[in-house]
Design a protein around this motif. Structure first.
Motif, PDB file in Angstrom:
ATOM      1  N   ASP A  27       2.865   1.499 -14.112  1.00 13.42           N
ATOM      2  CA  ASP A  27       2.076   0.308 -13.785  1.00 13.42           C
ATOM      3  C   ASP A  27       2.689  -0.362 -12.572  1.00 13.42           C
ATOM      4  O   ASP A  27       3.879  -0.711 -12.586  1.00 13.42           O
ATOM      5  N   ASP A  60       0.825  -1.208   0.000  1.00 12.18           N
ATOM      6  CA  ASP A  60       0.000   0.000   0.000  1.00 12.18           C
ATOM      7  C   ASP A  60       0.858   1.257   0.000  1.00 12.18           C
ATOM      8  O   ASP A  60       0.519   2.257  -0.649  1.00 12.18           O
ATOM      9  N   ASP A 106       2.166   1.684  -3.497  1.00 14.41           N
ATOM     10  CA  ASP A 106       1.090   2.103  -4.390  1.00 14.41           C
ATOM     11  C   ASP A 106       0.790   3.594  -4.218  1.00 14.41           C
ATOM     12  O   ASP A 106       0.630   4.330  -5.200  1.00 14.41           O
ATOM     13  N   ALA A 107       0.726   4.072  -2.957  1.00 15.18           N
ATOM     14  CA  ALA A 107       0.452   5.485  -2.710  1.00 15.18           C
ATOM     15  C   ALA A 107       1.583   6.365  -3.242  1.00 15.18           C
ATOM     16  O   ALA A 107       1.334   7.409  -3.865  1.00 15.18           O
ATOM     17  N   TYR A 108       2.832   5.936  -3.017  1.00 14.70           N
ATOM     18  CA  TYR A 108       3.958   6.741  -3.490  1.00 14.70           C
ATOM     19  C   TYR A 108       3.997   6.791  -5.013  1.00 14.70           C
ATOM     20  O   TYR A 108       4.243   7.846  -5.605  1.00 14.70           O
ATOM     21  N   ILE A 109       3.768   5.647  -5.662  1.00 13.24           N
ATOM     22  CA  ILE A 109       3.842   5.598  -7.120  1.00 13.24           C
ATOM     23  C   ILE A 109       2.732   6.439  -7.744  1.00 13.24           C
ATOM     24  O   ILE A 109       2.932   7.128  -8.752  1.00 13.24           O
ATOM     25  N   ARG A 110       1.534   6.402  -7.157  1.00 18.09           N
ATOM     26  CA  ARG A 110       0.439   7.239  -7.674  1.00 18.09           C
ATOM     27  C   ARG A 110       0.804   8.726  -7.576  1.00 18.09           C
ATOM     28  O   ARG A 110       0.594   9.495  -8.520  1.00 18.09           O
ATOM     29  N   GLN A 111       1.322   9.126  -6.434  1.00 14.18           N
ATOM     30  CA  GLN A 111       1.704  10.524  -6.263  1.00 14.18           C
ATOM     31  C   GLN A 111       2.833  10.899  -7.221  1.00 14.18           C
ATOM     32  O   GLN A 111       2.818  11.974  -7.825  1.00 14.18           O
ATOM     33  N   TRP A 112       3.825  10.008  -7.383  1.00 17.08           N
ATOM     34  CA  TRP A 112       4.940  10.278  -8.280  1.00 17.08           C
ATOM     35  C   TRP A 112       4.466  10.393  -9.723  1.00 17.08           C
ATOM     36  O   TRP A 112       4.917  11.271 -10.474  1.00 17.08           O
ATOM     37  N   ALA A 113       3.538   9.535 -10.123  1.00 18.95           N
ATOM     38  CA  ALA A 113       3.024   9.576 -11.489  1.00 18.95           C
ATOM     39  C   ALA A 113       2.253  10.874 -11.743  1.00 18.95           C
ATOM     40  O   ALA A 113       2.356  11.473 -12.822  1.00 18.95           O
ATOM     41  N   SER A 114       1.468  11.307 -10.752  1.00 19.61           N
ATOM     42  CA  SER A 114       0.713  12.546 -10.932  1.00 19.61           C
ATOM     43  C   SER A 114       1.632  13.758 -11.000  1.00 19.61           C
ATOM     44  O   SER A 114       1.340  14.729 -11.709  1.00 19.61           O
ATOM     45  N   THR A 123       3.427   7.423 -17.150  1.00 22.74           N
ATOM     46  CA  THR A 123       2.530   6.300 -16.905  1.00 22.74           C
ATOM     47  C   THR A 123       3.299   5.220 -16.143  1.00 22.74           C
ATOM     48  O   THR A 123       4.341   4.746 -16.605  1.00 22.74           O
TER      49      THR A 123
END
Length: 603
Positions: free
Chosen positions: A483, A465, A468-476, A481
């Motif tokens: 995965d 988790d 997942d949270a870090y990767i989402r923030q980094w992608a934004s 993109t």
């Protein structure tokens, strides 16, 4: 097949010189194979090739040179079959193919199970060589060879299995005699100096030729028990093994084999009165057993002599270390010089020597134990440094959240209240608005910094988790993109140091992608398999040459690939990178899990 022994040699780097080198060795294999085959024909005619075929050359050449020399074996077998005459060319090719397959299979078995060219060093490897290469691999050749050589008379069917057995025993004899000889004389190997001298060696071979000639080339008297006479030849391999080593032993057994072969094939000696096939079987069995027996005794004797020489060398080293350390034996100190006794003579007493060596070995063991403790401390130091650094980051993050964060929050509230109170004033409210925005930005920066130093999601919800949270923030933030996929079970918790290592590696890996890769898509995989957890970060960027990747990190460059390696090693894992120009980059970090990770409910 074993790595490093290809079926075809590489000629890219050697040019013309490599061609000459390889061609010369192939011609040598062909010449040696044909010479051994023609020697059997010379001794007893074309049918004698089944008594002592060149099977040992077919196995010895790939074993010593490599599997790439199989064309030499194939051509040599074809020439040997063609020289016999009167045989269909199709069956000559079949025999050549069978002999080549036999040689490759035997060489592979020796390399795989009997330590390759070092099989003559221990009795265990000699037994494995005899069973696998000597007994099993000849079974490949007789099904091709027997119909091919005896096609006209169909001897395989007329004599039932006798021709097949003679052919098989001949291959066994050739292998156990020729392969050890080739290995011992063509492969460099340090052997102890023989005990026997030149005159003793000449006496050995003189008596061997005399006794073997008397046993195998003359008819025994009627009162002699002929089946006991071959035992007169047994002491000579034993003599050679104990006094001269494996090389002379192989020469002795080969000499006996040649004398016995010539006599048996020409109807002389103790086997002359028996059926020809039975005579060949008895000769082949005697030669094979005699050769294996001599090799085993020679290996045991050589091993004992090497151990004895090693012990002598160790004793000399200990004596030198004791002298350099300024030590003296108790007996030396106890004998007055006036008595005229040599101090070294008393020092050589068994009791004093044993006690002194015991004390010296005890002190040496203490020093080695201290060195081991220092090495253990140095090994654990990187992990302790990383743990201390993570603990300090956790403390700083907590301080930022509890102290500075609360202070900034209070400042924000105060600015907002003052802004509302001075709304009637007009200008004062507009002046406070930029300060309020600046405080909001500062609060966001403090929260982000505290989250990066120690994300709470790791402690609360676990590694998947948090990633997942870090990767989402980094992608934004970056617009790339990404995965992310995790195969870890829900609620599974890894050891804290492992979770921290994977999290930091992901941070640095994505930072490297953003700075250097020029990628448009990134994949992150967290997987658990075969008792280890692996993290894979792959991008479709421009790639690079891995040899030049480990450069020191500059200001703001993070810990770099060297830091990722340090993280993985401190957690007991491994780090690997695969990349090529214009082909993207893939990072692999694998950390084994010794204890079973716990599975707890998510909060």
């Amino acid at each position: 097949m074993k790595a490093g022994t290809p079926l075809l040699p590489s000629l890219q780097s050697g040019g013309l010189r490599s061609w000459f080198f390889i061609t010369g060795r192939l011609l040598a294999v062909v010449l040696l194979y044909v010479s051994v085959g023609e020697l059997g024909i010379y001794f007893g005619g074309p049918e004698s090739t089944s008594a002592f075929p060149p099977a040992g050359i077919a196995i010895g050449a790939p074993l010593i040179l490599g599997y790439w020399c199989w064309p030499g074996v194939l051509v040599g077998a074809w020439i040997h079959g063609w020289s016999m005459g009167g045989v269909d060319p199709v069956y000559i090719i079949a025999v050549a193919v069978g002999n080549t397959l036999e040689g490759l299979a035997g060489a592979w078995l020796i390399r795989r199970f009997a330590r390759g060219v070092r099989f003559t060093e221990t009795p265990e490897d000699i037994v494995l060589f005899t069973l696998l290469a000597g007994v099993c691999t000849p079974l490949l050749s007789p099904p091709f060879g027997v119909p091919g050589v005896h096609l006209d008379s169909l001897a395989f069917w007329q004599h039932d299995a006798s021709t097949l057995v003679v052919w098989w025993l001949g291959e066994v004899t050739s292998i156990v005699v020729l392969v050890p000889a080739m290995v011992l004389f063509l492969c460099p190997r340090a052997l102890p100096v023989p005990r026997g001298g030149v005159y003793e060696c000449l006496l050995l071979f003189g008596m061997l030729i005399l006794i073997s000639g008397a046993v195998f080339t003359t008819m025994p008297p009627e009162w002699a028990q002929s089946y006991l006479l071959p035992y007169l030849c047994v002491p000579f391999p034993l003599w050679a093994a104990l006094r001269f080593g494996p090389r002379v032993t192989v020469l002795a057994t080969s000499c006996q084999a040649i004398i016995a072969l010539w006599a048996t094939l020409n109807g002389k000696g103790i086997y002359a009165g028996t059926v020809p096939y039975k005579a060949l079987m008895v000769y082949q069995g005697f030669t094979a057993v005699n050769s294996v027996f001599g090799l085993i005794v020679a290996s045991v004797a050589t091993e004992r002599r090497l151990s004895r020489e090693a012990l002598k060398g160790t004793s000399v080293v200990l004596d030198r270390m004791m002298i350099q350390g300024g030590r003296t034996l108790p007996e030396e100190r106890s004998v007055p010089p006036s008595q005229g006794t040599e101090p070294r003579a008393t020092a050589n007493r068994p009791g004093g020597r044993t006690r002194e060596l015991s004390r010296f070995m005890e002190s040496l063991e203490n020093e080695l134990e201290q060195h081991r403790q220092v090495e253990l401390a140095l090994t654990q130091m990187p992990q302790r440094i990383i743990e201390a650094r993570d603990g300090e980051r956790r403390r700083i993050a907590q301080e930022l959240h509890d102290q500075l964060g609360q202070t900034l929050a209070a400042l924000k509230i105060g600015l907002k209240l003052n802004s509302e109170r001075s709304a009637s004033a007009g200008g004062a409210a507009e002046a406070l608005r930029p300060m309020e925005l600046l405080v909001n930005q500062l609060i966001g920066d403090v929260h982000r910094l505290a989250w990066e130093l120690r994300p709470p999601a790791i402690d609360v919800r676990g590694l998947p988790d948090a990633l997942d949270a870090y990767i989402r923030q980094w992608a934004s933030m970056t617009g790339l993109t990404v995965d992310f996929h995790s195969s870890l079970p829900d609620g599974m918790r890894l050891p804290p140091e492992v979770e921290t290592a994977f999290y930091r590696v992901t941070q640095e890996g994505l930072t490297n992608v953003l700075k250097h890769a020029s990628a448009s898509r990134v994949s992150v995989l967290l997987d658990r398999r075969d008792g280890e957890v692996s993290l894979i970060i792959e991008d479709d960027g421009r790639g690079f040459e891995p040899g030049g990747a480990r450069r020191p990190a500059g200001p703001g460059g993070g810990m770099g690939l060297a830091g990722i390696q340090e993280r993985a090693s401190a957690a007991g894992g491994s780090f690997q990178i695969e990349s090529a120009p214009s082909s993207g980059t893939t990072l692999f970090v694998r950390i084994p899990l010794s204890p079973e990770p716990s599975i707890s409910s998510s909060i």
